[in-house]
Scaffold this motif. Structure first.
Motif, PDB file in Angstrom:
ATOM      1  N   ILE A 256       0.754  -1.233   0.052  1.00  0.00           N
ATOM      2  CA  ILE A 256      -0.191   0.118   0.223  1.00  0.00           C
ATOM      3  C   ILE A 256       0.789   1.195  -0.102  1.00  0.00           C
ATOM      4  CG2 ILE A 256      -1.623   1.105   1.269  1.00  0.00           C
ATOM      5  CD1 ILE A 256      -2.850  -1.333   2.271  1.00  0.00           C
ATOM      6  N   MET A 257       1.844   1.298   0.797  1.00  0.00           N
ATOM      7  CA  MET A 257       2.839   2.437   0.950  1.00  0.00           C
ATOM      8  C   MET A 257       3.580   2.736  -0.426  1.00  0.00           C
ATOM      9  SD  MET A 257       3.525   4.939   2.798  1.00  0.00           S
ATOM     10  CE  MET A 257       2.627   4.111   4.027  1.00  0.00           C
ATOM     11  N   MET A 258       3.992   1.400  -1.121  1.00  0.00           N
ATOM     12  CA  MET A 258       4.446   1.822  -2.325  1.00  0.00           C
ATOM     13  C   MET A 258       3.770   2.216  -3.415  1.00  0.00           C
ATOM     14  SD  MET A 258       7.732   1.067  -2.523  1.00  0.00           S
ATOM     15  CE  MET A 258       7.885   0.947  -4.147  1.00  0.00           C
ATOM     16  N   ASP A 259       2.355   2.030  -3.185  1.00  0.00           N
ATOM     17  CA  ASP A 259       1.484   2.424  -4.419  1.00  0.00           C
ATOM     18  C   ASP A 259       1.242   3.885  -4.112  1.00  0.00           C
ATOM     19  OD1 ASP A 259       1.119  -0.066  -5.497  1.00  0.00           O
ATOM     20  OD2 ASP A 259      -0.632  -0.463  -4.260  1.00  0.00           O
ATOM     21  N   SER A 260       1.192   4.422  -2.677  1.00  0.00           N
ATOM     22  CA  SER A 260       1.282   5.691  -2.337  1.00  0.00           C
ATOM     23  C   SER A 260       2.354   6.417  -2.963  1.00  0.00           C
ATOM     24  CB  SER A 260       0.893   6.005  -0.807  1.00  0.00           C
ATOM     25  OG  SER A 260      -0.010   5.048  -0.395  1.00  0.00           O
ATOM     26  N   ILE A 261       3.485   5.931  -2.661  1.00  0.00           N
ATOM     27  CA  ILE A 261       4.716   6.556  -3.395  1.00  0.00           C
ATOM     28  C   ILE A 261       4.532   6.773  -4.801  1.00  0.00           C
ATOM     29  CG2 ILE A 261       7.110   6.371  -3.713  1.00  0.00           C
ATOM     30  CD1 ILE A 261       7.308   5.188  -0.895  1.00  0.00           C
ATOM     31  N   ARG A 262       4.131   5.475  -5.542  1.00  0.00           N
ATOM     32  CA  ARG A 262       4.030   5.708  -6.674  1.00  0.00           C
ATOM     33  C   ARG A 262       3.039   6.635  -7.422  1.00  0.00           C
ATOM     34  NH1 ARG A 262       4.503   0.007  -6.230  1.00  0.00           N
ATOM     35  NH2 ARG A 262       6.574  -0.850  -7.214  1.00  0.00           N
ATOM     36  N   GLY A 263       1.962   6.895  -6.712  1.00  0.00           N
ATOM     37  CA  GLY A 263       0.920   7.889  -6.953  1.00  0.00           C
ATOM     38  C   GLY A 263       1.469   9.312  -6.585  1.00  0.00           C
ATOM     39  N   ALA A 264       2.395   9.332  -5.397  1.00  0.00           N
ATOM     40  CA  ALA A 264       2.775  10.877  -5.611  1.00  0.00           C
ATOM     41  C   ALA A 264       3.655  11.217  -6.586  1.00  0.00           C
ATOM     42  CB  ALA A 264       3.518  10.789  -4.179  1.00  0.00           C
ATOM     43  N   PHE A 265       4.635  10.166  -7.027  1.00  0.00           N
ATOM     44  CA  PHE A 265       5.705  10.506  -8.001  1.00  0.00           C
ATOM     45  C   PHE A 265       4.621  10.573  -9.534  1.00  0.00           C
ATOM     46  CE2 PHE A 265       9.518   8.387  -5.932  1.00  0.00           C
ATOM     47  CZ  PHE A 265      10.202   9.444  -5.899  1.00  0.00           C
ATOM     48  N   LYS A 266       3.805   9.963  -9.507  1.00  0.00           N
ATOM     49  CA  LYS A 266       2.841  10.254 -10.632  1.00  0.00           C
ATOM     50  C   LYS A 266       2.432  11.657 -10.871  1.00  0.00           C
ATOM     51  CE  LYS A 266      -0.912   8.294 -13.560  1.00  0.00           C
ATOM     52  NZ  LYS A 266      -2.001   7.275 -13.427  1.00  0.00           N
ATOM     53  N   ASP A 267       1.886  12.137  -9.518  1.00  0.00           N
ATOM     54  CA  ASP A 267       1.182  13.513  -9.519  1.00  0.00           C
ATOM     55  C   ASP A 267       2.426  14.437  -9.829  1.00  0.00           C
ATOM     56  OD1 ASP A 267      -1.056  12.451  -9.234  1.00  0.00           O
ATOM     57  OD2 ASP A 267      -0.974  12.496  -7.049  1.00  0.00           O
ATOM     58  N   PHE A 268       3.572  14.292  -9.180  1.00  0.00           N
ATOM     59  CA  PHE A 268       4.739  15.126  -9.193  1.00  0.00           C
ATOM     60  C   PHE A 268       5.298  15.357 -10.469  1.00  0.00           C
ATOM     61  CE2 PHE A 268       9.255  15.939  -9.202  1.00  0.00           C
ATOM     62  CZ  PHE A 268       9.454  17.058  -8.192  1.00  0.00           C
ATOM     63  N   ASN A 269       5.464  14.120 -11.197  1.00  0.00           N
ATOM     64  CA  ASN A 269       6.120  14.124 -12.717  1.00  0.00           C
ATOM     65  C   ASN A 269       4.891  14.795 -13.569  1.00  0.00           C
ATOM     66  OD1 ASN A 269       8.222  13.042 -11.999  1.00  0.00           O
ATOM     67  ND2 ASN A 269       7.567  10.994 -12.345  1.00  0.00           N
ATOM     68  N   ALA A 270       3.648  14.423 -13.360  1.00  0.00           N
ATOM     69  CA  ALA A 270       2.436  15.072 -14.237  1.00  0.00           C
ATOM     70  C   ALA A 270       2.487  16.691 -14.134  1.00  0.00           C
ATOM     71  CB  ALA A 270       1.298  14.430 -13.898  1.00  0.00           C
ATOM     72  N   TYR A 271       2.273  16.962 -12.926  1.00  0.00           N
ATOM     73  CA  TYR A 271       2.699  18.638 -12.764  1.00  0.00           C
ATOM     74  C   TYR A 271       3.984  19.041 -13.503  1.00  0.00           C
ATOM     75  CZ  TYR A 271       2.431  23.069 -10.557  1.00  0.00           C
ATOM     76  OH  TYR A 271       2.445  24.487 -10.095  1.00  0.00           O
ATOM     77  N   GLU A 272       5.201  18.490 -12.976  1.00  0.00           N
ATOM     78  CA  GLU A 272       6.219  18.937 -13.628  1.00  0.00           C
ATOM     79  C   GLU A 272       6.242  19.080 -15.268  1.00  0.00           C
ATOM     80  OE1 GLU A 272       9.643  20.768 -13.247  1.00  0.00           O
ATOM     81  OE2 GLU A 272       8.573  20.161 -11.750  1.00  0.00           O
ATOM     82  N   TYR A 273       5.809  18.005 -15.768  1.00  0.00           N
ATOM     83  CA  TYR A 273       5.716  17.858 -17.284  1.00  0.00           C
ATOM     84  C   TYR A 273       4.675  18.833 -17.736  1.00  0.00           C
ATOM     85  CZ  TYR A 273       8.396  13.469 -17.893  1.00  0.00           C
ATOM     86  OH  TYR A 273       9.082  12.580 -17.794  1.00  0.00           O
TER      87      TYR A 273
END
Length: 495
Positions: free
Chosen positions: A152-169
């Motif tokens: 669950i924590m890894m999924d949360s981290i992946r989700g956070a990275f996905k949001d982070f990268n989406a915003y950055e892109y």
């Protein structure tokens, strides 16, 4: 407006335009640099984000490998990735400027620490068998709970990275669009301003050039009209600038020349009338004196004493001298005052005619160079120059026999003729004196001369644009040399 003010205004306008171009380019280049730096920084952020994700995946992979077979070697990637995480996270914080991104980084850091403290390390300890108080069922249940939490924590981290990268892109895309727009605006505005500056500069330069050229051409036209004898022409100039002063000066000069030539024309007419009166009124008494002297001889016959007869002969000689002097003065005054037609003159033929007319004594030999040029000039003037020089060489020779040579060579602008004799020569101190009117080097009673011949020669040569000089030493003969200008390439060499 003065011409200098127009020139300064044009220079100032062009300077302002180029300054504006420079300022606009500087401002636009700053925007381009700023957007370029932001895009470059965003690329670093995305690259570091990928590195963080790889490290977390390495931690997850190493942990699961260890949990599956209990081999400690699988934990090596886990610990390496865990140790690199703080430095990568700090570098990310240094490049991230958006508050939203910073909050997402804080979430990722918090998820990672929770993953490590709450799930990863307890799983490692359980697998190593450090907790021996649990039953096998309790251990499996606890392990399953931790693994589920870790997922669950890894999924949360992946989700956070996905949001982070989406915003950055998204932001990087906007910045890239702004960068392209900045570059496009820079090119467009720079091109427009540069073309505008060049067009205005060329237009102003063309205007000033036409203005000055037209004004100068008016002055050139005035000068040409003056050179053709039209002294009444004037320039109409209402600009009231610096060139106007020159135009007014040329107008005054034209008017002054017109007045001067009008006055000179009147003086020439008066001189012509005077010459006619002198020629008529002086020659008539001279002829009367000569006739009277002959009547005295005829009336007295043999009764006339010898000394009186000698006086009468001397009187007639002086009368002839006076008549020749009058003729010489009139010839000198008329040189250059009447327009004469230029023609093709074969100098060899001209000299043959001159020698025939002079009929030199039998003891004199005149050596004329062959292949003398054909000149486009006034025939009578050149004939008069040669006639005077050759006749002087014969007249003033101190022997009954003599040799006279006529030679020629050319320079770039002149034909150079020389008349040399083997007579008594002339002392250098008299070389300039002999060209002055009425100056002779012998007593007039010893040698009949008016002293006008060389003055006529000098005036003719100088009116043609040439010069004349003499090289001579006592007892070594004399060489008179004169230059005759070439006429616009019309002269031909006679072969």
């Amino acid at each position: 407006m003065k011409l200098s003010v127009k020139l300064f205004a044009g220079f100032l306008l062009i300077s302002v335009l180029f300054t504006a171009v420079a300022i606009v380019n500087f401002r636009l280049s700053e925007a381009v640099i700023e957007n370029t730096q932001w895009v470059s920084r965003s690329q670093v952020v995305v690259r570091n984000s990928a590195s963080l994700q790889r490290n977390i995946i390495d931690m997850e992979t190493g942990l699961r490998g260890f949990l599956l077979n209990g081999n400690e070697k699988f934990l090596k990637p886990y610990f390496q990735a865990r140790d690199q995480m703080p430095a990568l996270m700090q570098e990310m914080r240094n490049f991230v400027t958006s508050p939203n991104q910073k909050r997402k980084l804080d979430d990722i850091a918090r998820y990672q620490q929770r993953l490590e403290k709450t799930f990863a390390e307890p799983l490692i300890q359980m697998k190593r068998g450090q907790d021996t108080l649990m039953t096998e069922r309790q251990f499996d249940a606890q392990l399953e709970t931790l693994v589920l939490g870790e997922q669950i924590m890894m999924d949360s981290i992946r989700g956070a990275f996905k949001d982070f990268n989406a915003y950055e892109y998204k932001v990087r895309g906007e910045r890239s669009a702004r960068l392209n727009e900045s570059i496009s605006n820079t090119r467009y505005l720079s091109t427009i301003l540069t073309i505008l500056s060049v067009v205005i500069g060329l237009s102003w330069a063309y205007y000033i050039t036409r203005l000055i050229t037209n004004r100068i051409m008016k002055m050139v036209t005035l000068a040409e009209q003056i050179s053709r004898g039209d002294y009444k022409t004037q320039i109409v100039d209402t600009s009231n600038d610096e060139l106007s002063r020159l135009s007014h000066s040329l107008n005054r000069m034209s008017a002054t020349i017109d007045e001067t030539f009008t006055e000179l024309d009147l003086k020439n007419k008066e001189l012509d009338q005077f010459a006619y009166v002198v020629s008529h009124d002086l020659k008539a008494p001279l002829r009367g004196i000569e006739v009277a002297s002959r009547w005295v001889e005829e009336d007295m016959g043999t009764q006339l004493p010898a000394n009186v007869q000698e006086y009468l002969v001397m009187m007639r000689v002086r009368v002839h001298r006076m008549e020749n002097l009058i003729n010489g003065i009139l010839a000198l005054a008329r040189i250059g005052r009447t327009s004469q037609v230029e023609e093709e003159v074969d100098v060899n033929e001209l000299l043959s005619e001159v020698v025939d007319l002079l009929s030199p004594p039998s003891g004199f030999y005149i050596d004329v160079q062959d292949n003398l040029p054909i000149l486009h000039t006034v025939r009578i003037q050149l004939q008069q120059v040669f006639s005077n020089l050759i006749s002087n060489a014969i007249k003033y020779h101190d022997k009954d026999k003599g040799h006279i040579s006529i030679r020629h060579h050319e320079t770039d602008e002149f034909h150079v003729f020389s008349v040399a004799d083997d007579g008594p020569g002339i002392d250098p101190e008299y070389h300039s004196r002999i060209f002055v009117i009425f100056q002779t080097l012998q007593e007039r009673d010893a040698m009949e001369s008016t002293g006008v011949g060389l003055s006529i020669v000098k005036k003719i040569v100088e009116l043609q644009g040439g010069t004349i000089w003499v090289n001579s030493e006592p007892g070594l003969g004399s060489t008179f040399t004169f230059t005759w200008p070439k006429q616009s390439g019309k002269d031909q060499k006679f072969l």
